[in-house]
Scaffold this motif. Structure first.
Motif, PDB file in Angstrom:
ATOM      1  N   VAL A   1       1.100  24.498   0.715  1.00 29.91           N
ATOM      2  CA  VAL A   1       0.270  23.923   1.766  1.00 29.91           C
ATOM      3  C   VAL A   1      -0.921  23.237   1.104  1.00 29.91           C
ATOM      4  O   VAL A   1      -1.682  23.880   0.376  1.00 29.91           O
ATOM      5  N   GLU A   2      -1.046  21.927   1.325  1.00 28.67           N
ATOM      6  CA  GLU A   2      -2.157  21.149   0.780  1.00 28.67           C
ATOM      7  C   GLU A   2      -2.342  21.374  -0.727  1.00 28.67           C
ATOM      8  O   GLU A   2      -3.423  21.687  -1.194  1.00 28.67           O
ATOM      9  N   GLN A   3      -1.265  21.235  -1.474  1.00 20.94           N
ATOM     10  CA  GLN A   3      -1.268  21.384  -2.928  1.00 20.94           C
ATOM     11  C   GLN A   3      -1.704  22.777  -3.381  1.00 20.94           C
ATOM     12  O   GLN A   3      -2.273  22.950  -4.461  1.00 20.94           O
ATOM     13  N   ARG A   4      -1.425  23.761  -2.534  1.00 23.72           N
ATOM     14  CA  ARG A   4      -1.705  25.152  -2.886  1.00 23.72           C
ATOM     15  C   ARG A   4      -0.432  25.958  -2.696  1.00 23.72           C
ATOM     16  O   ARG A   4       0.308  25.742  -1.727  1.00 23.72           O
ATOM     17  N   LEU A   5      -0.207  26.888  -3.607  1.00 23.37           N
ATOM     18  CA  LEU A   5       0.945  27.767  -3.536  1.00 23.37           C
ATOM     19  C   LEU A   5       0.544  29.018  -2.763  1.00 23.37           C
ATOM     20  O   LEU A   5      -0.426  29.686  -3.126  1.00 23.37           O
ATOM     21  N   VAL A   6       1.260  29.301  -1.696  1.00 27.66           N
ATOM     22  CA  VAL A   6       0.955  30.436  -0.827  1.00 27.66           C
ATOM     23  C   VAL A   6       1.957  31.558  -1.087  1.00 27.66           C
ATOM     24  O   VAL A   6       3.170  31.350  -0.993  1.00 27.66           O
ATOM     25  N   PHE A   7       1.418  32.724  -1.423  1.00 26.71           N
ATOM     26  CA  PHE A   7       2.206  33.935  -1.625  1.00 26.71           C
ATOM     27  C   PHE A   7       2.027  34.796  -0.374  1.00 26.71           C
ATOM     28  O   PHE A   7       0.964  35.388  -0.190  1.00 26.71           O
ATOM     29  N   ALA A   8       3.021  34.870   0.492  1.00 22.65           N
ATOM     30  CA  ALA A   8       2.969  35.731   1.677  1.00 22.65           C
ATOM     31  C   ALA A   8       3.826  36.955   1.377  1.00 22.65           C
ATOM     32  O   ALA A   8       5.042  36.839   1.169  1.00 22.65           O
ATOM     33  N   ILE A   9       3.187  38.117   1.346  1.00 23.97           N
ATOM     34  CA  ILE A   9       3.858  39.345   0.924  1.00 23.97           C
ATOM     35  C   ILE A   9       4.032  40.261   2.130  1.00 23.97           C
ATOM     36  O   ILE A   9       3.095  40.489   2.892  1.00 23.97           O
ATOM     37  N   ARG A  10       5.254  40.788   2.279  1.00 29.64           N
ATOM     38  CA  ARG A  10       5.578  41.727   3.348  1.00 29.64           C
ATOM     39  C   ARG A  10       6.269  42.954   2.757  1.00 29.64           C
ATOM     40  O   ARG A  10       6.816  42.887   1.661  1.00 29.64           O
ATOM     41  N   ASP A  11       6.263  44.039   3.523  1.00 36.17           N
ATOM     42  CA  ASP A  11       7.002  45.223   3.088  1.00 36.17           C
ATOM     43  C   ASP A  11       8.439  45.115   3.599  1.00 36.17           C
ATOM     44  O   ASP A  11       8.822  44.104   4.221  1.00 36.17           O
ATOM     45  N   LEU A  12       9.232  46.147   3.370  1.00 35.79           N
ATOM     46  CA  LEU A  12      10.643  46.105   3.758  1.00 35.79           C
ATOM     47  C   LEU A  12      10.842  46.066   5.270  1.00 35.79           C
ATOM     48  O   LEU A  12      11.899  45.654   5.747  1.00 35.79           O
ATOM     49  N   ASP A  13       9.833  46.518   6.025  1.00 31.30           N
ATOM     50  CA  ASP A  13       9.908  46.471   7.491  1.00 31.30           C
ATOM     51  C   ASP A  13       9.320  45.180   8.052  1.00 31.30           C
ATOM     52  O   ASP A  13       9.082  45.071   9.260  1.00 31.30           O
ATOM     53  N   ASP A  14       9.056  44.219   7.174  1.00 31.05           N
ATOM     54  CA  ASP A  14       8.484  42.915   7.528  1.00 31.05           C
ATOM     55  C   ASP A  14       7.051  42.986   8.052  1.00 31.05           C
ATOM     56  O   ASP A  14       6.598  42.083   8.766  1.00 31.05           O
ATOM     57  N   ASN A  15       6.329  44.044   7.693  1.00 26.24           N
ATOM     58  CA  ASN A  15       4.903  44.109   7.997  1.00 26.24           C
ATOM     59  C   ASN A  15       4.153  43.289   6.964  1.00 26.24           C
ATOM     60  O   ASN A  15       4.433  43.390   5.762  1.00 26.24           O
ATOM     61  N   ASP A  16       3.206  42.472   7.426  1.00 28.44           N
ATOM     62  CA  ASP A  16       2.396  41.681   6.502  1.00 28.44           C
ATOM     63  C   ASP A  16       1.559  42.605   5.626  1.00 28.44           C
ATOM     64  O   ASP A  16       0.914  43.522   6.127  1.00 28.44           O
ATOM     65  N   ILE A  17       1.602  42.362   4.318  1.00 31.31           N
ATOM     66  CA  ILE A  17       0.803  43.122   3.361  1.00 31.31           C
ATOM     67  C   ILE A  17      -0.419  42.304   2.962  1.00 31.31           C
ATOM     68  O   ILE A  17      -1.545  42.733   3.091  1.00 31.31           O
ATOM     69  N   SER A  18      -0.168  41.097   2.477  1.00 33.57           N
ATOM     70  CA  SER A  18      -1.265  40.224   2.089  1.00 33.57           C
ATOM     71  C   SER A  18      -0.742  38.803   1.890  1.00 33.57           C
ATOM     72  O   SER A  18       0.457  38.585   1.745  1.00 33.57           O
ATOM     73  N   THR A  19      -1.677  37.879   1.888  1.00 33.16           N
ATOM     74  CA  THR A  19      -1.364  36.482   1.605  1.00 33.16           C
ATOM     75  C   THR A  19      -2.388  35.995   0.586  1.00 33.16           C
ATOM     76  O   THR A  19      -3.584  36.240   0.746  1.00 33.16           O
ATOM     77  N   HIS A  20      -1.897  35.354  -0.458  1.00 36.11           N
ATOM     78  CA  HIS A  20      -2.771  34.815  -1.499  1.00 36.11           C
ATOM     79  C   HIS A  20      -2.445  33.344  -1.687  1.00 36.11           C
ATOM     80  O   HIS A  20      -1.281  32.954  -1.697  1.00 36.11           O
ATOM     81  N   ILE A  21      -3.484  32.561  -1.848  1.00 36.13           N
ATOM     82  CA  ILE A  21      -3.329  31.115  -1.983  1.00 36.13           C
ATOM     83  C   ILE A  21      -3.874  30.696  -3.343  1.00 36.13           C
ATOM     84  O   ILE A  21      -5.014  31.014  -3.682  1.00 36.13           O
ATOM     85  N   LEU A  22      -3.030  30.013  -4.116  1.00 36.88           N
ATOM     86  CA  LEU A  22      -3.422  29.543  -5.448  1.00 36.88           C
ATOM     87  C   LEU A  22      -3.386  28.021  -5.498  1.00 36.88           C
ATOM     88  O   LEU A  22      -2.415  27.408  -5.062  1.00 36.88           O
ATOM     89  N   SER A  23      -4.409  27.447  -6.060  1.00 39.31           N
ATOM     90  CA  SER A  23      -4.399  26.016  -6.309  1.00 39.31           C
ATOM     91  C   SER A  23      -3.336  25.721  -7.359  1.00 39.31           C
ATOM     92  O   SER A  23      -3.195  26.452  -8.344  1.00 39.31           O
TER      93      SER A  23
END
Length: 169
Positions: free
Chosen positions: A70-92
Motif C-alpha cells: 500500500v503506497e510503496q509500503r509492505l504491510v505485514f498483517a498477522i493473524r493467529d490460527l483462529d483468524d484473530n488479528d494479532i498485529s499489523t506492521h507497515i514497512l517502507s
C-alpha cells in the motif's frame, strides 16, 4: 536481535502466507511459480513471532501472514490460527529499492556467466549475489526489530519473497 527484544516462544512460526491480490495482483505464470516457491520455502522452515504476543492455554505460537503493498509500503498483517488479528506492521520499501535492484542485476550477470564464464568467475558473481541477499536479509531484520522476531534464515526467505514481489519477468 537486540538485547532488549524478548526471545520468541519455542516453535513460533508461520503456517500460512498469503499475497493480497488486491494490492499485489496476479502475475504471469513464471512469476506466480517463483512466488509459490518462495512461499513454500518460507512456510517449510521459519521462525516468526510478533513481539509481545502472549500464547494462552494450549494454543500454538503459529501464525498466518498476509502481505500487501500500500503506497510503496509492505504491510505485514498477522493473524493467529483462529483468524484473530494479532498485529499489523507497515514497512517502507524505500530501504530495499537499491538492494533489490542490485540483486536483480547481479542475478542477471550470474545467469549469463553460467553460460560462458569460467568457474572462478561464476563463483565470484555468486558470492556477490549471496552478499547482496544477506544485506537485504539484515535490512529486513533491522526494519522488523522490536516488531517481529525472525531468525536470519527466515529473514533470507522473506527477502526472497520481497524480491519476487518486485520481479516483472
Amino acid at each position: 536481535m537486540s538485547a532488549d527484544t524478548p526471545n520468541a516462544p519455542e516453535n513460533a512460526c508461520l503456517v500460512d502466507v498469503v499475497l493480497d491480490e488486491t494490492t499485489i495482483g496476479r502475475a504471469n505464470a513464471d512469476i506466480e511459480h517463483e512466488r509459490a516457491v518462495a512461499i513454500f520455502d518460507l512456510i517449510e522452515q521459519n521462525s516468526f513471532w510478533p513481539v509481545g504476543h502472549v500464547i494462552e492455554g494450549d494454543a500454538k505460537p503459529h501464525y498466518k501472514l498476509t502481505l500487501s503493498v500500500v503506497e510503496q509500503r509492505l504491510v505485514f498483517a498477522i493473524r493467529d490460527l483462529d483468524d484473530n488479528d494479532i498485529s499489523t506492521h507497515i514497512l517502507s520499501l524505500t530501504p530495499f529499492r537499491r538492494i533489490v535492484k542490485d540483486y536483480y542485476q547481479i542475478c542477471e550477470s550470474y545467469y549469463e556467466a553460467i553460460r560462458s564464464a569460467t568457474p572462478s568467475q561464476i563463483e565470484s558473481i555468486d558470492m556477490a549475489r549471496r552478499g547482496l541477499h544477506n544485506e537485504g536479509s539484515e535490512t529486513l531484520q533491522d526494519r522488523l526489530a522490536g516488531k517481529i522476531v525472525i531468525d536470519f534464515d527466515t529473514a533470507r526467505r522473506l527477502f526472497t519473497l520481497i524480491c519476487v514481489l518486485h520481479w516483472r519477468g
